[in-house]
Design a protein around this motif. Structure first.
Motif, PDB file in Angstrom:
ATOM      1  N   PHE A 155      66.840  26.050 -90.932  1.00  0.00           N
ATOM      2  CA  PHE A 155      66.464  25.487 -92.227  1.00  0.00           C
ATOM      3  C   PHE A 155      67.320  26.043 -93.364  1.00  0.00           C
ATOM      4  N   GLU A 156      67.321  25.292 -94.447  1.00  0.00           N
ATOM      5  CA  GLU A 156      67.958  25.738 -95.683  1.00  0.00           C
ATOM      6  C   GLU A 156      66.886  25.845 -96.749  1.00  0.00           C
ATOM      7  N   VAL A 157      66.910  26.937 -97.503  1.00  0.00           N
ATOM      8  CA  VAL A 157      65.942  27.153 -98.579  1.00  0.00           C
ATOM      9  C   VAL A 157      66.712  27.432 -99.869  1.00  0.00           C
ATOM     10  N   LYS A 158      66.001  27.807-100.917  1.00  0.00           N
ATOM     11  CA  LYS A 158      66.644  28.148-102.193  1.00  0.00           C
ATOM     12  C   LYS A 158      66.347  29.599-102.545  1.00  0.00           C
ATOM     13  N   ASP A 159      67.344  30.255-103.145  1.00  0.00           N
ATOM     14  CA  ASP A 159      67.095  31.611-103.615  1.00  0.00           C
ATOM     15  C   ASP A 159      66.374  31.544-104.962  1.00  0.00           C
ATOM     16  N   ALA A 160      66.113  32.699-105.568  1.00  0.00           N
ATOM     17  CA  ALA A 160      65.316  32.735-106.796  1.00  0.00           C
ATOM     18  C   ALA A 160      65.988  32.012-107.964  1.00  0.00           C
ATOM     19  N   THR A 161      67.305  31.823-107.874  1.00  0.00           N
ATOM     20  CA  THR A 161      68.015  31.119-108.938  1.00  0.00           C
ATOM     21  C   THR A 161      68.130  29.623-108.666  1.00  0.00           C
ATOM     22  N   GLY A 162      67.646  29.193-107.510  1.00  0.00           N
ATOM     23  CA  GLY A 162      67.695  27.780-107.174  1.00  0.00           C
ATOM     24  C   GLY A 162      68.891  27.370-106.338  1.00  0.00           C
ATOM     25  N   ARG A 163      69.727  28.316-105.955  1.00  0.00           N
ATOM     26  CA  ARG A 163      70.891  27.989-105.136  1.00  0.00           C
ATOM     27  C   ARG A 163      70.494  27.891-103.665  1.00  0.00           C
ATOM     28  N   PRO A 164      71.107  26.953-102.917  1.00  0.00           N
ATOM     29  CA  PRO A 164      70.760  26.788-101.500  1.00  0.00           C
ATOM     30  C   PRO A 164      71.190  27.990-100.668  1.00  0.00           C
TER      31      PRO A 164
END
Length: 209
Positions: A50-59
């Protein structure tokens, strides 16, 4: 001159019947093909796909954690369980990480509205308050149709849906869920399971050399 013969109101001859049969066969074939494609669709069997987002919104691709043991938790800043759980998670991360193990935290505001902060503020708060060094990802939803697919995989694999903050899922190096814990369970119940998985992983790597 002979009068023209009247045309029939509807076509009900042999050609019409053949057409109807062919149409039915075509529709059935199309339905069977769609069903087959659905059944043949590859089933995701690893958390690390899976791909998620870090706290800044980057994949962020979870592939970067493949080959490690990970403990995944839904976290919140304003919960009665926040302090002891963040301290425990950081202790585990410091004890077993970073080469063989990592804690992965996903803030969520669906349980008691205990995480009202934006994702970047969550990171700042837990680092300053609890000395957290493990990854904190973008705030997600766990329940309902907007649930984060990566977390939904953990829930579906374990058949254990979080009912509160700090539910924990232990994922092996191949990305499969092997155990889960409720937020009230002590760190002493989790530590041996992590140590055993890491030990198995190290033995396997040595055998593969």
């Amino acid at each position: 001159m002979e009068p023209l013969a009247a045309h029939p109101a509807r076509c009900s001859g042999p050609k019409a019947k053949v057409f109807a049969v062919l149409l039915s066969v075509a529709l059935c074939s199309a339905m069977l093909l769609l069903l087959q494609l659905k059944l043949l669709k590859p089933k995701i069997n690893s958390f690390y796909t899976f791909e998620v987002k870090d706290a800044t919104g980057r994949p962020v691709s979870l592939e970067k954690f493949k080959g490690k043991v990970t403990l995944v938790a839904n976290v919140a800043s304003d919960c009665q369980l926040t302090g002891r759980n963040y301290w425990a998670l950081q202790e585990l991360h410091r004890e077993f990480g970073p080469f063989h193990f990592s804690v992965l935290a996903f803030p969520c505001n669906q349980f008691g509205e205990a995480e009202p902060r934006p994702s970047k503020e969550v990171v700042s708060f837990v680092r300053n308050t609890y000395g957290v060094t493990f990854p904190i990802f973008h705030k997600i939803k766990i329940l309902g149709p907007e649930a984060e697919p990566a977390f939904r995989f953990l829930v579906d694999s374990s058949k254990k849906e979080p009912r509160w903050n700090f539910w924990k899922y232990l994922v092996n190096p191949e990305g499969r869920v092997v155990k889960s814990w409720r937020p009230e369970e002590p760190i002493e119940a989790i530590r041996p399971e992590i140590a055993d998985l890491i030990r198995q992983m190290i033995i396997k790597k040595r055998e593969d050399l």
